[in-house]
Design an enzyme around this catalytic site. Structure first.
Site, PDB file in Angstrom:
ATOM      1  N   LYS A 109    -119.343  81.315  -1.242  1.00 16.31           N
ATOM      2  CA  LYS A 109    -118.950  81.077   0.150  1.00 16.31           C
ATOM      3  C   LYS A 109    -120.103  81.349   1.121  1.00 16.31           C
ATOM      4  O   LYS A 109    -120.142  80.794   2.207  1.00 16.31           O
ATOM      5  CB  LYS A 109    -117.748  81.936   0.515  1.00 16.31           C
TER       6      LYS A 109
HETATM    7  C1  LIG Z   1    -113.465  80.267  -2.876  1.00 19.87           C
HETATM    8  C2  LIG Z   1    -113.836  80.418  -4.300  1.00 19.87           C
HETATM    9  C3  LIG Z   1    -113.545  79.416  -5.264  1.00 19.87           C
HETATM   10  C4  LIG Z   1    -112.767  78.165  -4.922  1.00 19.87           C
HETATM   11  O1  LIG Z   1    -113.487  77.250  -4.122  1.00 19.87           O
HETATM   12  P1  LIG Z   1    -112.707  76.133  -3.280  1.00 19.87           P
HETATM   13  O2  LIG Z   1    -113.755  75.513  -2.431  1.00 19.87           O
HETATM   14  O3  LIG Z   1    -111.677  76.865  -2.483  1.00 19.87           O
HETATM   15  O4  LIG Z   1    -112.107  75.180  -4.248  1.00 19.87           O
HETATM   16  C5  LIG Z   1    -113.973  79.618  -6.561  1.00 19.87           C
HETATM   17  N1  LIG Z   1    -114.611  80.756  -6.934  1.00 19.87           N
HETATM   18  C6  LIG Z   1    -114.898  81.739  -6.049  1.00 19.87           C
HETATM   19  C7  LIG Z   1    -115.577  82.970  -6.524  1.00 19.87           C
HETATM   20  C8  LIG Z   1    -114.523  81.609  -4.704  1.00 19.87           C
HETATM   21  O5  LIG Z   1    -114.790  82.599  -3.837  1.00 19.87           O
END
Ligand SMILES: *Cc1c(COP(=O)(O)O)cnc(C)c1O
Length: 458
Positions: A109
């Site tokens: 993120k």
């Molecule tokens: C947010 C997240 C995901 C999922 O990603 P999306 O874009 O919501 O599909 C997968 N793994 C981790 C560690 C995350 O923080």
């Protein structure tokens, strides 16, 4: 480039306006009027750094920020990453891993949120505005939001989390941030309480307007834009293969939708492999065309414990040939009945996607196998990705697995997978013993609103 809503109520707005709008004002999601084809540019982008590539790709979608300013924003956004390549590719066994966890909070993120925070600050400075960001977290994603906003001018951030229900590391990642514009609110209640507090406060429109409340959640177009970049970067790092499969651990459909855009822009991705845990609404959709909500179940990969994916509507827009009426009809039906169906027979299955899901024991087993056989430790989200990717991959085609978190963030799962093993990261260890700040509060709307009145920018 102009942007429009998937529901048709907004169109012709520029990038800046789209950033500040977040969710479209008609309840839809913002999408670009067209997807640029960059096939002819791929040759000239060879051997660019991650940051240079980012500027080139983003400039395809942004025409209201001058190029040199965009370059400054990009450089600033990736200055805190601990790998010079930002998102390096490593070979593990007979597949490749794209490591997306080298940012400040060790989760993918950071790649999008670091950029979003800088774009917010840039626009607010020019327009002499301000913003109060309000968010709720079960623990995992709050720190990425906080790190994106800390120390920024004209923005404060308020994060609600359930007191005592996040892991000690997760809490430390949030509460050791002492910048004056960061407010951690420890709610005496559950994560659901935090979310419903947030929803209630956002639905109080006069309060929302008075305090310029905003969000950094995954529907903001800027986040998708920043995520397109690493799909291209990885392809160059792989040596520009003729084609390749990409496996993506999926929750809100943001990460994989960025891959879908990259593919439509001309990147030669063969299959996008959508990997989920037991919360498999999306995997079922891509197999049957039925989009049906179930109960959220808790898993070893908590960032993917999601039933309704907030970015799915963007995909639906393309799947329904850009018909806003059909999107609104599908989503309306889903909202009412908890179920909606796309007719795959007349529409044809989407050849860009494959999908699968795995349970916790296979997830932990994958962590263990890869560690024992390859001496490479992955977090549970990445394990879901590798497990499904290995099962569905196309023979004779390189497989790229997206790794979305550093294993040290999920130490309990790691020790369940490989008893006695601990995963460390110096950034997390450095948090021990640091001073912290948080505000404990009952789960009451009035209390949270009073707090924002006192400490919010206005
Ligand atoms: C947010 C997240 C995901 C999922 O990603 P999306 O874009 O919501 O599909 C997968 N793994 C981790 C560690 C995350 O923080």
């Amino acid at each position: 480039m102009k942007y429009r809503s998937s529901r048709g109520g907004v169109s012709g707005i520029g990038f800046r306006e789209a950033v500040m709008m977040g969710l479209a004002t008609d309840g839809g999601l913002l999408i670009p009027h067209e997807i640029p084809d960059v096939k002819d540019k791929l040759g000239s982008w060879t051997s660019l750094t991650f940051q240079e590539l980012a500027v080139n790709i983003m400039a395809e979608y942004i025409d209201d920020i001058p190029a040199e300013d965009l370059a400054t924003l990009v450089d600033k956004s990736y200055a805190r990453f601990d790998h010079e390549k930002i998102t390096p590719v490593v070979q593990v066994s007979d597949f490749y891993v794209l490591e997306l966890f080298h940012g400040p909070t060790l989760a993918f993120k950071d790649i999008a949120l670091q950029f979003l925070g800088n774009v917010f600050e840039y626009i607010l400075e020019e327009e002499q505005g301000h913003l109060n960001i309000l968010g709720a977290t079960s623990g995992d994603t709050g720190s990425a939001a906080i790190e994106s906003i800390r120390g920024k001018s004209n923005i404060n951030i308020f994060i609600l989390f359930p007191e005592g229900k996040t892991s000690p590391v997760q809490e430390a990642q949030m509460t050791t941030v002492l910048d004056a514009n960061v407010f951690n609110i420890a709610v005496e209640g559950s994560f659901d309480d935090c979310q419903s507090l947030m929803k209630t406060i956002f639905s109080d429109l006069s309060f929302k307007q008075e305090y310029e409340l905003g969000a950094v959640n995954s529907v903001n177009w800027t986040r998708l834009l920043a995520q397109i970049v690493y799909y291209f970067f990885a392809w160059y790092e792989l040596g520009k293969p003729e084609t390749f499969d990409v496996s993506v651990p999926t929750g809100n459909f943001g990460n994989i939708f960025a891959g879908y855009l990259a593919r439509r822009m001309g990147l030669p991705i063969n299959k996008l492999i959508l990997a989920t845990n037991r919360n498999d609404i999306l995997a079922r959709f891509f197999e049957t065309g039925v989009y049906q909500k179930g109960e959220v179940c808790f898993s070893e990969s908590p960032a993917m414990d999601i039933q309704v994916s907030s970015n799915f509507e963007r995909y639906l827009y393309y799947k329904l040939d850009g018909s806003c009426e059909k999107v609104a009809e599908f989503m309306g039906g889903f909202l009412q009945k908890g179920m909606a169906r796309l007719d795959f027979n007349t529409r044809g299955f989407d050849e860009s996607f494959m999908a699968g899901s795995v349970g916790d024991s296979e997830t932990l087993g994958t962590i263990r196998d890869i560690y024992e056989q390859e001496d490479y430790l992955v977090d549970p989200h990445t394990a879901v990705c590798i497990s499904v990717g290995s099962r569905l991959r196309t023979p004779e085609t390189p497989l790229l697995c997206l790794s979305t978190a550093h294993p040290a963030k999920f130490e309990n799962a790691i020790s369940r997978a490989v008893p006695g093993l601990a995963s460390h990261h110096e950034r997390l260890e450095a948090l021990a013993g640091l001073p912290t700040r948080k505000e404990k509060m009952g789960a009451e709307v009035d209390l949270v609103q009073a707090f924002i009145r006192q400490y919010g920018l206005h």
